[in-house]
Design an enzyme around this catalytic site. Structure first.
Site, mmCIF file in Angstrom:
data_model
loop_
_atom_site.group_PDB
_atom_site.id
_atom_site.type_symbol
_atom_site.label_atom_id
_atom_site.label_comp_id
_atom_site.label_asym_id
_atom_site.label_seq_id
_atom_site.Cartn_x
_atom_site.Cartn_y
_atom_site.Cartn_z
ATOM 1 N N GLY A 106 0.838 -1.200 0.000
ATOM 2 C CA GLY A 106 0.000 0.000 0.000
ATOM 3 C C GLY A 106 0.867 1.242 0.000
ATOM 4 N N LYS A 107 0.273 2.360 -0.194
ATOM 5 C CA LYS A 107 1.007 3.623 -0.108
ATOM 6 C C LYS A 107 -0.001 4.748 0.033
ATOM 7 C CE LYS A 107 5.396 4.840 -0.275
ATOM 8 N NZ LYS A 107 6.554 4.050 0.156
ATOM 9 N N GLY A 108 0.426 5.842 0.627
ATOM 10 C CA GLY A 108 -0.461 6.992 0.756
ATOM 11 C C GLY A 108 0.319 8.267 0.545
#
Ligand code: NAD
Length: 417
Positions: A106-108
């Site tokens: 994931g990444k944000g």
């Protein structure tokens, strides 16, 4: 020569595609593995110190969760956009899988320059962003961590916002927290330790000695400066180091602690006395045994790869070598320890942090390092064996290994419903 495509999303897709072809994955399943599971875009209204309101845009992407909760950092940077976050999230899927961590990717990110905000504004932005992505995150769903321009303080605010909303302290909702709040010992140097452990393996394979090897390091931040110190302790000779403005070259060897002290004063390595000045591009072409790019993407390209003299390139940075340069280095018999393997020490100790948080039982630093060495060595050897089997580079091997594990998990789970 045609201009190289340096778009991070395209590069991430390129490496996935090579692995998918080697594994002969059918087109439908390729799409399942390639496509992000979910992408959330949120608006983040913030009350500024002067009483006005500003709206920032943020993202959280879970690329794949077949092997476990999504895992990946949060970036605060003016250039953040959904394409970049998607690319970084997919990289995390392959990195976690390569290390055999029970996580997806994931990444944000938030499109903001945090250096223009006061501490109060930064805290309000972080807390509102957390509340907007709150339905997606959680110790068993999606676990953020620091990335560019986010740090342990920001992770503490995320943890507190999540915990306040849920009504219970949830240590495991983010990693990279302060040690006082369930952070892991050894996290600061974990990325560099991982680089050191994979370099030991690469040296063993090439029948080279790390002790006495000459090393050039591009970038002297968290990753680069710790790599320099650890390799120096191991008997390697750091002969050149640079930061964004340039740096210094001294064939007799440099003292990494003196370089760090110079940087701490706010000075560039370009002004470090005791060697000759070197630019960032010159550093890449120095006659050294080991080159450690530890700064930015796309530094070793089709234009300079044939001039790299190092026998081993250890990618502490994410994406420092372009696909074209990677091919050139492989054909020239160099070992490139790819980013998804070389710099995975950070996420591996994040995993250890999450494990310690869920048990609320904490390890000392020696234990963290000892366990990290086991994970790094195992991942290196498995990537190397896979590379040999498929007659490809170590990067090719690492990707095949990583994609294969996610494929297997997806196949045994089946596609719901
Ligand atoms: P950092 O901000 O602490 O340090 C970056 C360093 O690079 C600084 O010394 C800066 O002066 C230098 N730099 C900037 N532009 C440069 C240029 N054009 N040429 C040479 N040097 C330049 O960042 P960091 O945490 O050390 O991260 C560096 C790289 O390592 C990034 O690619 C990051 O994604 C990767 N990485 C870091 C970690 C970690 O735990 N810190 C984990 C995995 C990957």
């Amino acid at each position: 020569m045609a201009r190289e495509n340096l778009n991070p999303f395209d590069i991430a897709q390129h490496y996935f595609q090579l692995a998918a072809d080697r594994l002969q994955i059918d087109f439908g399943m390729q799409d399942v593995l390639r496509t992000p599971k979910r992408c959330l875009t949120v608006s983040i209204p913030v009350r500024m110190d002067d009483g006005t309101y500003k709206v920032f845009i943020g993202y959280r992407v879970a690329h794949n969760m077949a092997r476990g909760p999504a895992k990946g950092g949060i970036r605060f940077h003016p250039d953040v956009n959904l394409d970049e976050v998607k690319a970084l999230a997919s990289w995390m899927t392959w990195k976690c899988s390569c290390l055999d961590l029970p996580f997806g990717g994931g990444k944000g990110g938030v499109k903001v320059d945090p250096r223009t905000l006061s501490k109060g504004e930064l805290e309000r932005l972080t807390r509102r962003y957390t509340s907007e992505i709150l339905p997606l995150i959680g110790p068993e769903q999606d676990i953020p961590a620091p990335d560019v321009y986010t740090d342990s303080q920001i992770m503490a605010w995320i943890m507190d916002t999540y915990s306040m909303t849920k009504g219970a302290t949830a240590l495991g909702v983010v990693t990279g927290k302060p040690v006082a709040l369930g952070g892991s010992k050894g996290r600061d140097r974990a990325t560099a330790r991982g680089v050191q452990f994979t370099l030991r393996e690469a040296c063993r394979e090439r029948k080279m000695k790390l002790k006495g090897a000459t090393v050039a390091i591009q970038g002297y931040g968290n990753a680069g400066s710790h790599v320099a110190e650890l390799l120096h302790e191991e008997g390697a000779r750091i002969v050149a180091a640079t930061d964004s403005k340039g740096g210094v070259h001294q064939p007799k060897g440099l003292d990494p602690k003196a370089l760090a002290a110079h940087k701490k004063k706010g000075a560039s390595l370009k002004t470090f006395k005791g060697g000759t000045p070197v630019t960032n591009s010159q550093l890449l072409e120095l006659p050294v045994d080991i080159l450690v790019p530890a700064a930015l993407e796309n530094q070793i390209t089709g234009a300079n790869a044939s001039k790299v003299q190092a026998k081993i390139v250890a990618e502490a940075a994410n994406g420092p070598t372009t696909p074209l340069a990677d091919d050139i280095l492989f054909k020239r018999g160099r070992t490139v320890i790819p980013d998804i393997l070389a710099n995975a020490g950070g996420v591996t100790v994040s995993y250890f942090e999450w494990v310690q948080d869920s048990y609320t039982f904490f390890w000392d630093e020696d234990e963290v390092d000892r366990r990290l060495e086991v994970y790094m060595r195992r991942a290196y050897q498995a990537s190397s064996e896979t590379a040999k089997k498929h007659h490809c580079s170590l990067r090719g091997g690492a990707y095949v290994l990583a994609v294969q594990r996610v494929l297997e998990a997806t196949q045994v789970r089946g596609i719901f419903p």
